[in-house]
Scaffold this active site. Structure first.
Site, PDB file in Angstrom:
ATOM      1  CB  CYS A  50      95.031  89.316 -99.351  1.00  0.00           C
ATOM      2  SG  CYS A  50      93.439  89.295-100.203  1.00  0.00           S
ATOM      3  N   PRO A 119      85.890  92.495 -92.427  1.00  0.00           N
ATOM      4  CG  PRO A 119      87.433  93.280 -90.829  1.00  0.00           C
ATOM      5  CD  PRO A 119      86.330  92.262 -91.044  1.00  0.00           C
ATOM      6  CB  VAL A 121      92.508  93.656 -97.881  1.00  0.00           C
ATOM      7  CG1 VAL A 121      92.573  94.518 -96.649  1.00  0.00           C
ATOM      8  CG2 VAL A 121      93.050  92.258 -97.571  1.00  0.00           C
ATOM      9  CE1 TYR A 184      91.831  81.932 -98.863  1.00  0.00           C
ATOM     10  CE2 TYR A 184      92.036  82.107-101.252  1.00  0.00           C
ATOM     11  CZ  TYR A 184      92.466  82.435 -99.983  1.00  0.00           C
ATOM     12  OH  TYR A 184      93.543  83.264 -99.826  1.00  0.00           O
TER      13      TYR A 184
END
Length: 330
Positions: A50, A119, A121, A184
Site C-alpha cells: 500500500c 478497513p 491501512v 487508482y
C-alpha cells in the site's frame, strides 16, 4: 488503502472512482481531545503493497520512530472472504502478536461495531485501549514530522520545515489528486470517459513534474521533504504494477529521464529502498482476486518483469544542488 470489488460503493454514477473518506481523524497533539504523543502506546498497521501505508513507514524509519511506534504487517494477498480485508497471515498462527487479531476488520469493529467502510491501512491502534484511533493517511506523516518530534532520533532530518509548509501542502494536494490517487482513478474507472480523464490528468502532472525535476534535485529544492516521500510511494510502484494492472501505460517511469533519476536517488536513500518490497507489490497487484483478471488461464501467473536492477545505478543528480547530503537537519 483497499482496492477492487470492495470499492464498488466508491464508484460514482459517471463511472469515476471517488475514494472513501477516513473516519478516524482525531489528530495527535497536546490539546484537550487530541491523541497524546506517548512512546510505546501505539501500533502502526500496514501492508507493504500500500502506497499510503508505505509513506508512513518511510517517515517512521527516517525519523527514528521505530522504537516508539511498533509495526504490524498484513499480507499482500487478500483473504478469500466475501468482503475486502487485510489478513495477518505472515505472523505466527496467523494473528498479529500484539493485538491478537486475524483480520484488519476486527480492530475496526472492536472500535466501532457500526463501522461499514473498508478497513484501510495505514491505521494507528492504541494498544492500551485496543482500538483504532487514527487512519488519516493524508496527515499521518505530518504528525510524525511535527508533534512526534520529542521521540525523533538525534539529528533527525526536517521533512516538513516550517518555512516550506505552504509549498509542501500545495504539492501534496496536487500530487494526491493527480498522481497518488490518479493511478487508482485510472485503474478503478468504470467508464471509458472517466478513465481517459484520469489518465490525461495523471500524465499531464507527470510531464510537469519531469520538467520541475530537471532543475531541482527534489520537489522543494535541495532537500528531501514530505512531498518527495509521497511521490516516491507511487513512482516506485508504477512500472511494476500500475503500468499494466491499472492501464497507466502511456509511459513507464524509466522513460522519464528526470523522474527516473529522481526515483533512483530516493530509492538509494536509507528509509526508501529498504522499506520497498517489490515481491509483495507484484503479488498484490497482479495476483489478488480483487484486482487480477478473471481469466483463469492467466490470473495465477506472476509477471517476471520489469527489470528493476536499474534502480541501483548511479543517478548523477548531486550536481543539481552541489551537495551530496539529501536531508535538512534541524
Amino acid at each position: 488503502m483497499s482496492s477492487g470489488s470492495g470499492t464498488s460503493g466508491e464508484i460514482k454514477a459517471d463511472g469515476s472512482f471517488n475514494r472513501q473518506v477516513n473516519k478516524f481523524t482525531v489528530p495527535f497533539g497536546t490539546l484537550p481531545g487530541e491523541l497524546p504523543v506517548e512512546a510505546g502506546r501505539y501500533r502502526l498497521l500496514w501492508s507493504a503493497v500500500c502506497p499510503w501505508a508505505h509513506r508512513s513507514v518511510i517517515v517512521r524509519r527516517i525519523l527514528g520512530l521505530e522504537d516508539s511506534i511498533s509495526l504490524g504487517t498484513a499480507s499482500p494477498m487478500r483473504p478469500n472472504l466475501p468482503r475486502v480485508d487485510w489478513e495477518f497471515s505472515l505472523d505466527e498462527d496467523g494473528v498479529d502478536p500484539i493485538l491478537g487479531i486475524r483480520y484488519m476488520s476486527e480492530i475496526y469493529k472492536q472500535t466501532d461495531p457500526e463501522y461499514s467502510g473498508r478497513p484501510t491501512v495505514p491505521v494507528i491502534v492504541d494498544v492500551k485501549e485496543n482500538k483504532v484511533v487514527n487512519n488519516d493517511y493524508f496527515k499521518l506523516t505530518n504528525y510524525f514530522e511535527t508533534v512526534w518530534a520529542p521521540f525523533h532520533k538525534e539529528n533527525a532530518p526536517d521533512l516538513y520545515p516550517e518555512n516550506l509548509r505552504d509549498e509542501i501542502d500545495h504539492l501534496n494536494d496536487v500530487i494526491f489528486h493527480d498522481v497518488n490517487n490518479g493511478v487508482y482513478k485510472c485503474g478503478f474507472a468504470r467508464s471509458q470517459e472517466s478513465y481517459e480523464e484520469a489518465y490525461d490528468a495523471l500524465f499531464a502532472r507527470l510531464d510537469e513534474l519531469e520538467q520541475r525535476l530537471s532543475e531541482k534535485r527534489f520537489l522543494a529544492g535541495d532537500f528531501i521533504t514530505d512531498s518527495d516521500v509521497r511521490l516516491y510511494a507511487t513512482l516506485i510502484r508504477f512500472d511494476a504494477a500500475y503500468y499494466a494492472a491499472f492501464k497507466t501505460n502511456r509511459n513507464r517511469i524509466v522513460d522519464f529521464p528526470n523522474l527516473w533519476g529522481y526515483l533512483r536517488d530516493l530509492y538509494q536513500t536509507p528509509g526508501f529502498g529498504d522499506t520497498t518490497d517489490f515481491h509483495a507489490i507484484k503479488v498484490h497487484y497482479h495476483l489478488s482476486n480483487h484486482i487480477a483478471s478473471d481469466d483463469h488461464k492467466s490470473k495465477n501467473i506472476l509477471p517476471k518483469g520489469p527489470d528493476l536492477s536499474g534502480l541501483h545505478t548511479a543517478h548523477n543528480r548531486e550536481g543539481l544542488n552541489g551537495m551530496k547530503h539529501k536531508f535538512l537537519i534541524k
